[in-house]
Structure formats: C-alpha cells, structure tokens
Design a protein around this motif. Structure first.
Motif, PDB file in Angstrom:
ATOM      1  N   SER A   1     -44.315  45.260 -38.238  1.00 46.57           N
ATOM      2  CA  SER A   1     -43.743  44.389 -39.285  1.00 46.57           C
ATOM      3  C   SER A   1     -43.830  45.262 -40.727  1.00 46.57           C
ATOM      4  O   SER A   1     -44.739  45.951 -40.909  1.00 46.57           O
ATOM      5  CB  SER A   1     -44.627  43.044 -39.554  1.00 46.57           C
TER       6      SER A   1
ATOM      7  N   TYR B   1     -40.002  41.503 -42.047  1.00 47.72           N
ATOM      8  CA  TYR B   1     -39.209  41.864 -40.872  1.00 47.72           C
ATOM      9  C   TYR B   1     -40.050  42.279 -39.964  1.00 47.72           C
ATOM     10  O   TYR B   1     -40.900  43.444 -40.018  1.00 47.72           O
ATOM     11  CB  TYR B   1     -38.063  42.692 -41.282  1.00 47.72           C
TER      12      TYR B   1
ATOM     13  N   LEU C   1     -33.798  43.650 -36.456  1.00 46.01           N
ATOM     14  CA  LEU C   1     -35.061  42.964 -37.129  1.00 46.01           C
ATOM     15  C   LEU C   1     -35.057  41.270 -37.295  1.00 46.01           C
ATOM     16  O   LEU C   1     -33.948  40.866 -37.339  1.00 46.01           O
ATOM     17  CB  LEU C   1     -34.999  43.608 -38.650  1.00 46.01           C
TER      18      LEU C   1
ATOM     19  N   GLY D   1     -36.518  38.402 -39.611  1.00 50.00           N
ATOM     20  CA  GLY D   1     -37.204  37.975 -40.782  1.00 50.00           C
ATOM     21  C   GLY D   1     -38.129  36.912 -40.728  1.00 50.00           C
ATOM     22  O   GLY D   1     -37.992  36.022 -39.782  1.00 50.00           O
TER      23      GLY D   1
ATOM     24  N   ARG E   1     -31.808  37.510 -38.977  1.00 52.85           N
ATOM     25  CA  ARG E   1     -31.532  38.564 -38.400  1.00 52.85           C
ATOM     26  C   ARG E   1     -30.904  39.517 -38.742  1.00 52.85           C
ATOM     27  O   ARG E   1     -29.501  39.357 -39.123  1.00 52.85           O
ATOM     28  CB  ARG E   1     -31.194  37.883 -36.835  1.00 52.85           C
TER      29      ARG E   1
END
Length: 255
Positions: free
Chosen positions: A48, A157, A200, A202, A207
């Motif tokens: 992340s 993310y 990714l 969030g 997305r």
C-alpha cells in the motif's frame, strides 16, 4: 481564447511535469500533489502507498488546435508579450505566469541523454513519436485509467495483482502543460526505463489501472530532485518510479 482551469490547477499541472523530469530546484513544503513517486521494490502485490491522482476532465481541459492553426501562433518565450495580448491576459495574471513557465520549460535544454519536444498539435506530437519509435512500427498508447468515478484525489492504494511490465525497445512519454490550448511536453531517454501497468484499489473503493515509469538511471538528475526528498533516498539511486495522471501517456512500438 482563455484558460479554462483555475490558477491552482494550472500551477499544479506544471509542477507535476517538472517534478517528474527533474527541473524543480527546491520544494518549500511536501504537499499531497507530489505523492506520485515510489521505488521499483515497492511494486509488490498487497503493498500500500499514498498516491495523488489528478483526474482527467475533458470539459475543462484546453483543446488541441488544428496543426495549421497551432503553427500560425508563435510558441516562443520572446513572443510572450504579444501572446498575452493575443489571449487577453494581463502580465501579472496566473495564466501569464503559467504560460511563461511552460515556454521557459520547453526552451530549456534537454538533460544529458534526453531528447525533448513540446508539441503544439496532435500531428506534431505524432511526428516526434515516429522520429523516435520509427516509421515501420505501429504505435501503442498507454494511459492511466480510472474505473470508478470519484472526487478523491489523494488516498491510500493497494496493489491488487502482479504489475504487468510493458516491454518496449523505445518509449516516448508525453505530459500535458498549462497553456491556453493543449501543449504536450514529450521526451525520450537513452537510459533504461521500465513501464508498468499497475492495478490499484483505493481505500474509498476507487479502482485504477495506473501507468508507471521506473527510471533505472537517475545519475543525471539534480541532487535535490523532489523524488529523492519524497522517498528519502540517496541522489542517483536507480529504480525511481512515478505514476502518470490520466491526461499523460506513454507511446511505445507495437509488435
């Protein structure tokens, strides 16, 4: 013809372009807008990171001019006073400062190993890309895609799956520049770069399939390059990466 986006966005847009290319000498404070950098070792599933993604808004973005119209307008720092009169901007306006910064950046000599070009039209951008990639290759474009609509620009993310590396022998990166009409700062580097598509997710449910470039040789970058400061790493470290906002893109040969 006037600029269609607020002065904050104008200056932010310019700063992001210059940060990515190593031409900002200092940073007065760390704000969210510079949180686009990471290192190659960060590209792991489940990792992340806090990322700022500027969103693309076609309704407020300056439009591309037809090539003949764009080429009829001087694009030169020496012509700035005339250009300000042409676009009806006062000399002390945010628009004037942004135009000056863009023209100055476009006229700044390239760093060692870089070929750069500021395209004033789609046609001139393609001509530059073809000169780098070659006439005998089709060109493929990669850009960051937002799969959900959100007003959130900055959040955490998580990498959802193994990043896909885009294998290419040559690459041209193009960045939008603040100007009354669309200008693209396009460049290529002789040194090795890696291009990735990163899935990714969030924290708020966003997305994103993000395009990222990792620079494997940063030896020509200034020692106070903002990426070194953001990441807390030594100047010249290889594998310095950054995500692209949705209105920037990468061109590579399609095999």
């Amino acid at each position: 013809m006037g600029m269609k986006y607020a002065s904050f966005n104008i200056l932010l847009l310019l700063l992001l372009v210059m940060y990515a290319d190593g031409r900002v000498d200092s940073l007065s404070h760390m704000d969210q807008s510079v949180m686009v950098f990471f290192t190659l070792k960060d590209l792991e599933v489940g990792n992340s990171m806090s990322i700022y993604f500027r969103k693309k808004d076609s309704s407020t973005s300056p439009r591309f001019l037809p090539r003949d119209e764009a080429e009829a307008i001087p694009f030169s720092l020496t012509e700035l006073p005339n250009l300000l009169r042409f676009f009806s901007f006062s000399e002390d306006s945010p628009q004037a400062k942004a135009m000056e910064a863009t023209l100055r950046e476009c006229e700044t000599p390239a760093i060692k190993g870089e070929i750069k070009f500021c395209a004033t039209s789609i046609g001139s951008m393609l001509d530059f890309a073809i000169s780098i990639i070659g006439l005998n290759s089709d060109i493929k474009i990669f850009a960051t895609e937002h799969h959900t609509k959100s007003s959130t620009l900055f959040q955490n993310y998580t990498i959802l799956k193994e990043p896909d590396e885009v294998l290419a022998s040559r690459m041209v990166a193009c960045h939008t520049m603040p100007y009354p009409y669309a200008i693209l700062y396009c460049h290529t580097q002789e040194t090795e770069n890696k291009v990735f598509k990163v899935s990714l997710g969030g924290d708020n449910g966003d997305r994103v399939t993000a395009v990222a470039v990792c620079h494997m040789d940063t030896s020509q970058w200034k020692h106070d390059h903002v990426s070194f400061r953001v990441l807390g790493i030594e100047p010249g470290m290889p594998g310095v990466c950054h995500f692209f906002p949705a209105d920037n893109f990468i061109l590579v040969p399609e095999y």
